[in-house]
Enzyme design. Structure first.
Site, short mmCIF file in Angstrom:
data_model
loop_
_atom_site.label_atom_id
_atom_site.label_comp_id
_atom_site.label_asym_id
_atom_site.label_seq_id
_atom_site.Cartn_x
_atom_site.Cartn_y
_atom_site.Cartn_z
N CYS A 61 33.93 35.79 48.89
CA CYS A 61 33.42 35.79 46.94
C CYS A 61 32.66 34.16 47.43
O CYS A 61 31.29 33.65 46.62
CB CYS A 61 33.53 35.74 45.72
SG CYS A 61 34.78 37.46 45.83
N THR A 112 29.54 41.81 41.40
CA THR A 112 28.31 41.81 40.54
C THR A 112 28.24 42.89 39.68
O THR A 112 27.98 42.56 38.13
CB THR A 112 27.55 40.42 40.73
OG1 THR A 112 27.96 39.29 41.02
CG2 THR A 112 26.63 40.07 39.20
N GLU A 120 24.59 38.71 48.64
CA GLU A 120 26.15 38.20 49.23
C GLU A 120 25.83 39.16 49.78
O GLU A 120 26.49 40.73 49.97
CB GLU A 120 26.82 38.59 48.30
CG GLU A 120 28.08 38.21 48.48
CD GLU A 120 29.79 38.14 47.29
OE1 GLU A 120 30.42 37.62 47.38
OE2 GLU A 120 29.61 39.03 46.77
N TRP A 128 39.09 45.11 47.89
CA TRP A 128 40.11 44.85 48.75
C TRP A 128 40.44 43.78 49.21
O TRP A 128 40.85 44.03 50.58
CB TRP A 128 39.81 45.92 49.46
CG TRP A 128 37.97 46.07 49.64
CD1 TRP A 128 37.27 46.94 48.90
CD2 TRP A 128 36.96 45.04 50.00
NE1 TRP A 128 35.48 47.10 48.97
CE2 TRP A 128 36.03 45.66 49.82
CE3 TRP A 128 38.25 44.76 51.12
CZ2 TRP A 128 34.89 44.63 50.83
CZ3 TRP A 128 36.28 43.72 51.91
CH2 TRP A 128 35.43 44.00 51.63
N GLY A 132 30.02 34.99 37.10
CA GLY A 132 31.44 35.91 36.29
C GLY A 132 31.35 34.45 35.16
O GLY A 132 30.88 33.60 34.72
N LYS A 166 44.16 48.29 38.51
CA LYS A 166 43.82 50.11 39.54
C LYS A 166 43.70 48.64 40.76
O LYS A 166 42.55 47.79 41.07
CB LYS A 166 42.84 50.55 38.77
CG LYS A 166 42.55 51.77 39.51
CD LYS A 166 40.73 51.94 40.03
CE LYS A 166 40.26 50.96 40.30
NZ LYS A 166 40.35 51.37 41.81
N GLU A 201 35.54 37.31 37.64
CA GLU A 201 35.57 37.04 39.01
C GLU A 201 34.38 37.73 39.99
O GLU A 201 35.06 39.23 40.50
CB GLU A 201 37.04 36.77 39.13
CG GLU A 201 36.90 35.03 40.77
CD GLU A 201 36.38 35.37 41.87
OE1 GLU A 201 35.09 35.31 42.45
OE2 GLU A 201 36.90 36.15 42.42
N GLU A 213 40.44 51.44 46.20
CA GLU A 213 40.84 52.47 46.65
C GLU A 213 41.29 52.01 48.23
O GLU A 213 41.68 53.09 49.26
CB GLU A 213 39.98 53.18 46.79
CG GLU A 213 38.59 52.83 47.09
CD GLU A 213 37.76 52.83 45.79
OE1 GLU A 213 36.37 52.69 46.00
OE2 GLU A 213 38.53 51.98 45.22
N GLY A 262 31.22 38.28 42.33
CA GLY A 262 29.76 37.95 43.71
C GLY A 262 29.52 35.99 43.57
O GLY A 262 29.38 35.67 42.72
N LYS A 302 26.83 31.18 36.05
CA LYS A 302 25.81 32.80 36.44
C LYS A 302 26.43 33.92 36.57
O LYS A 302 27.14 33.97 35.66
CB LYS A 302 25.14 32.28 37.36
CG LYS A 302 23.95 30.65 37.11
CD LYS A 302 22.76 30.25 37.77
CE LYS A 302 23.29 29.84 38.68
NZ LYS A 302 22.66 28.90 39.74
#
Length: 500
Positions: free
Chosen positions: A299, A241, A401, A163, A474, A187, A261, A190, A263, A471
């Site tokens: 991120c 993640t 994060e 989002w 991603g 997708k 892709e 939401e 955090g 790491k």
């Protein structure tokens, strides 16, 4: 998409009603359920979309699978031309897309969603022009042998976007996937699906039915069904993640390629020589790297600031002054630099981190703090850019994060120690280095364990730059030609005996 008033003019008087795009048709969820979309700046519903689930995902994937054979056989130049038409359609509707995204995400129109809408159009232009670059190579095996490789589309791509930047991230998945000859089921998040559905409208105007499908729904219902669907040949996910691990597990169950892709907890290392000319440029870059104008819901936010002890207090004083000068307010107000967090859950999470930082010794609140409980900012999920000094790299605030505007400042004296602390994280998405000595800055950049490091700048990603993490941030790359080839094509080798 319908509403009692056009979102391009401000807040709609009624709900913005939208449906999912499946097989070229606009449809409701099979069971009729829906999700209300909230405006974070006002804590009130502004839209409604279908609550898609497994049955809807299955319809979308089968529509994409049915469209794939014809789409993959179209000449690359023809596919590219259609992608370029989408780019122009997005550019023409950029303001409506930007205002819609500002409504649903809380991101400020001037500083965030308008540039993002234009970037989405640029992404389709960029990848539309690259459609013909899905080339192979010849391998010299001798005069009597022809050996060559082909780049072939994978099939149905299952893509999931978050989002925080739904418009640009959707463009970065749809455009390269279809330019390379795949079909896609995306997708939307939401919390912020409305602007993504506007992108789907433009795609539907120019593409055969089923090439692009967009579903709306919750992760455990629609996202999981998409990740696990047997006809999906490739998964592309941007998000946390924790959820990325679930997507990777679903891909492993069927041995399908996956791009993640995830955090980040990105370091910014500031050398003392940045203050030789006052340091304002470096402070501005740190502000940009922290993504304060996106409420630090990024991120790549440089949320761990490693400052040399000789400039520590002076730098923080300048940083605090600039952070406090940012205008926080309604995202549709052209004067607003900073908007609202996405929802109440994220608001409470960020406030919990701020409380922890304020209460913990020997931490020191430099600026910001908990948001006001009264006044205009209390009407939405607004927080204040916050800087906390004296933090240890072992603290929770420096390890986890936060995904909110909380910057921790950590002093260093020895360069080796600074780089060790920068790399002491299970994340490795981005990093930033600031020094007047470019040789020193480049040496540090080469040693930082991140997929993307900037020296003396703190801006966002650029098209053509391979973007992704190390790491637990991603795997795989996007935003570039090699990202399109590696993420959305298979490489096939063909060998022919010419002597017969």
């Amino acid at each position: 998409m319908t509403a009692n008033s056009d979102p391009s003019g401000g807040y709609p008087e009624g709900l913005i009603e939208s449906r999912m795009l499946i097989g070229g048709k606009w449809v409701d969820a099979a069971d009729g359920r829906a999700i209300d979309i909230e405006a974070p700046a006002r804590k009130q519903p502004i839209g409604r979309v279908p609550r898609g689930a497994a049955e809807d995902v299955d319809r979308a994937v089968r529509a994409a699978a049915a469209a794939f054979d014809d789409w993959r056989r179209r000449p690359a130049r023809e596919r590219g031309a259609l992608v370029l038409k989408i780019a122009e359609g997005l550019a023409a509707r950029a303001e409506r897309i930007a205002r819609t995204q500002a409504l649903e995400t809380g991101n400020a129109l001037r500083t965030q969603t308008r540039p993002e809408a234009l970037l989405a159009a640029d992404a389709f232009r960029y990848f539309g022009g690259l459609a013909g670059e899905t080339k192979g190579e010849t391998i010299p095996l001798g005069e009597h042998t022809l050996s060559y490789t082909r780049r072939e589309p994978i099939g149905v791509v299952g893509a999931i976007v978050p989002w925080n930047a739904p418009v640009s991230l959707s463009a970065m998945k749809i455009a390269p996937a279809i330019a390379a000859g795949n079909t896609i089921v995306l997708k939307a998040a939401e919390d912020a699906p409305l602007a993504v559905l506007l992108i789907a409208e433009v795609c539907a105007e120019h593409l055969p039915p089923g090439v692009v499908n967009v579903i709306t729904g919750y992760g455990p219902e629609a996202g999981a069904a998409l990740a696990e669907h047997p006809l999906v040949g490739k998964l592309s996910f941007t998000g946390s993640t924790q959820v990325g691990k679930l997507v990777m597990h679903a891909a492993a169950e069927r041995i399908v390629p996956v791009s993640l892709e995830l955090g980040g907890k990105s370091p910014s290392i500031v050398y003392p020589d940045v203050m030789d000319d006052g340091g304002d440029w470096a402070v501005d870059c740190v502000m940009a790297s922290m993504r304060f104008t996106r409420q630090s819901q990024s991120c790549t936010a440089g949320s761990r600031l490693f400052l040399h002890e000789s400039i520590y207090d002076r730098f923080l004083e300048k940083l605090a002054a600039k952070a406090q000068a940012l205008k926080i307010g309604d995202p549709l107000d052209e004067a607003s630099d900073v908007g609202a967090l996405i929802n109440g859950k994220q608001f409470r999470r960020v406030c919990d981190y701020i409380e922890d930082g304020i209460e913990r010794n020997p931490g020191r609140l430099v600026c910001g703090g908990l948001p006001p409980t009264e006044g205009p900012l209390a009407r939405g999920w607004f927080t204040i850019p916050t800087v906390i000094a004296g933090v240890s790299n072992e603290w929770r605030l420096a390890r986890e994060e936060i995904f909110g505007p909380v910057l921790v400042a950590i002093p260093w004296k020895d360069e080796e120690d600074a780089i060790r602390m920068a790399n002491d994280s299970h994340y490795g998405l981005a990093g930033y280095v600031f020094s007047r000595d470019l040789a020193r800055g480049l040496r540090a950049a080469h040693r930082i364990e991140s997929g993307w490091v900037q020296v003396n700048q703190g801006g966002g990603q650029s098209l053509g730059q391979p973007y992704g993490g190390f790491k637990q941030s991603g795997l795989g790359r996007e935003f570039s030609l090699d990202g399109m080839l590696e993420s959305f094509t298979h490489r096939k080798a063909v060998t022919v005996n010419l002597a017969t």
